[in-house]
Design a protein around this motif. Structure first.
Motif, short mmCIF file in Angstrom:
data_model
loop_
_atom_site.label_atom_id
_atom_site.label_comp_id
_atom_site.label_asym_id
_atom_site.label_seq_id
_atom_site.Cartn_x
_atom_site.Cartn_y
_atom_site.Cartn_z
N ARG A 64 -9.20 -1.23 -3.84
CA ARG A 64 -8.21 -1.39 -3.21
C ARG A 64 -7.76 -2.68 -2.47
NH1 ARG A 64 -8.24 3.35 -5.17
NH2 ARG A 64 -7.72 1.96 -6.74
N HIS A 112 -4.00 11.96 -5.57
CA HIS A 112 -3.13 11.23 -4.67
C HIS A 112 -3.88 11.16 -3.33
CE1 HIS A 112 0.24 10.85 -1.75
NE2 HIS A 112 0.59 9.85 -2.37
N TYR A 163 -6.59 8.43 -3.42
CA TYR A 163 -5.92 7.26 -3.36
C TYR A 163 -5.47 6.54 -1.79
CZ TYR A 163 -3.25 3.08 -4.86
OH TYR A 163 -2.81 1.75 -4.98
N VAL A 164 -4.67 7.60 -1.45
CA VAL A 164 -4.21 7.33 0.09
C VAL A 164 -5.33 7.15 1.16
CG1 VAL A 164 -3.12 8.25 1.87
CG2 VAL A 164 -2.11 8.80 -0.20
N LYS A 213 2.79 9.21 -6.11
CA LYS A 213 2.89 10.25 -5.60
C LYS A 213 3.95 10.97 -6.68
CE LYS A 213 3.92 13.26 -1.47
NZ LYS A 213 4.24 13.21 -0.01
N CYS A 258 -6.98 3.86 0.36
CA CYS A 258 -6.08 2.60 0.82
C CYS A 258 -6.20 2.62 2.32
CB CYS A 258 -4.43 3.06 0.47
SG CYS A 258 -4.12 2.71 -1.19
N CYS A 298 0.91 -1.22 0.08
CA CYS A 298 -0.06 0.15 -0.05
C CYS A 298 0.77 1.23 0.01
CB CYS A 298 -0.80 0.01 1.31
SG CYS A 298 -2.37 0.69 1.02
N ASN A 299 1.81 1.31 0.77
CA ASN A 299 2.74 2.50 0.88
C ASN A 299 3.51 2.66 -0.13
OD1 ASN A 299 1.97 3.17 3.75
ND2 ASN A 299 3.55 1.91 4.47
N THR A 328 1.24 4.15 -2.83
CA THR A 328 1.11 5.52 -2.95
C THR A 328 2.18 6.15 -3.26
OG1 THR A 328 1.29 4.98 -0.41
CG2 THR A 328 -0.79 5.32 -1.12
#
Lengths: 156, 144
Positions: free
Chosen positions: B118, B47, B50-51, B38, B54, B30-31, B34
């Motif tokens: 997601r 962005h 999406y974050v 970015k 997530c 996930c990180n 993201t």
């Protein structure tokens, strides 16, 4: 799943839920026995009655296990304290547990047997959901409207 | 989902460790995604959306993940139970459905769909770890 049950949250104890499940399972088992006798009176073949007994026995076990697992996910670690639950939430949890137990418990069986078991699970589950609805209807509302705010709740 | 139906005996503590590794992996993916987004997309709104999706998908997954552990092992920490990767998969999916149906009642369809996307994106990572760890277990669970 179409929601016909109340989303109002009430305080429920494990004993109340457990007793409700027990009563509903008993009713389901009694209805099963009555139907089996009816089949015998209508001169159904012994093999048909045997198959009915076998598949409904499995279905009853599945529904019983689903009841136990529902109690577990709600009351794990909080045996005495009442939990805030709604009839809707409880019935969804129970239905998902029944689907899980039926799926993992019948894999490997013939598809006809699986279908018969699933039909009986559905019938017996209706009795349990009816029991859940009655339980919640009988509990007076204690929560304030603020506490009853639907949507994202505590444990999520 | 094609998960092994072979049962392995393990304790809740052992399964907890495996499942937590799976959740860690999903968080890591996930990180990574993201951060990647970015770098590639300079639209802050895209962005940030999406974050958010997530994070919410991870919250849903965590809620289902914890309930799955309780459901499969009944809170019995040291008592070994026979479990297959298939059972874990079915249980987790059913509990995700439960969380969706009960906790996101008043969420808009668009938001629910974004969480769903997601989850579909990240769940294979979760099950990859479960499968790998289960494959490395002996029949008696030794070797976690």
């Amino acid at each position: 799943m179409e929601n016909t049950l109340s989303e109002e949250y009430k305080r429920v104890t494990l004993k109340q839920l457990s007793d409700t499940f027990m009563r509903s399972l008993l009713k389901a088992a009694q209805a099963r026995d009555t139907h089996k006798e009816e089949l015998a009176q209508k001169d159904f073949a012994a093999a048909t009655i045997g198959l009915y007994k076998k598949t409904t026995d499995i279905a009853l076990r599945i529904v019983k296990t689903a009841c136990d697992k529902t109690e577990l996910i709600f009351f794990s670690g909080a045996q005495g304290a009442p939990m805030e639950l709604s009839a809707y939430e409880t019935s969804v949890a129970f239905t998902k547990m029944a689907e899980y137990v039926a799926e993992v418990g019948t894999h490997g069986s013939r598809s006809k047997t699986q279908q018969l078991i699933q039909c009986s699970v559905k019938d017996f589950s209706e009795e349990v959901i009816k029991g859940i609805a009655e339980l919640f209807e009988g509990i007076p509302a204690e929560l304030t409207p603020e506490e009853n705010t639907p949507g994202l709740r505590g444990s999520l | 989902m094609d998960l092994s139906k072979e049962k392995k005996e393990l304790t809740m503590k052992q399964f907890h460790e495996i499942a937590d590794l799976a959740l860690d992996r999903v968080t890591q993916v996930c990180n990574e995604r993201t951060n990647d987004l970015k770098e590639r997309c300079h639209d802050a709104g895209v962005h940030s959306a999406y974050v958010d999706s997530c994070n919410d998908a991870l919250t849903i997954l965590t809620a289902a993940h914890l309930r799955t552990i309780i459901m499969l092992f009944g809170g019995l920490f040291d008592q070994p139970t026979s479990v297959s990767a298939f059972e874990v998969g079915v249980a987790l999916n059913k509990l995700i459905e439960y969380v969706f149906e009960t906790q996101l009642l008043n969420t808009s369809t668009a938001t629910k769909l974004s969480y769903q996307r997601r989850l579909e994106e990240f769940l294979p990572e979760y099950f990859k770890v479960i499968t790998e760890k289960f494959e490395n277990l002996g029949m008696d669970g030794i070797g976690v």
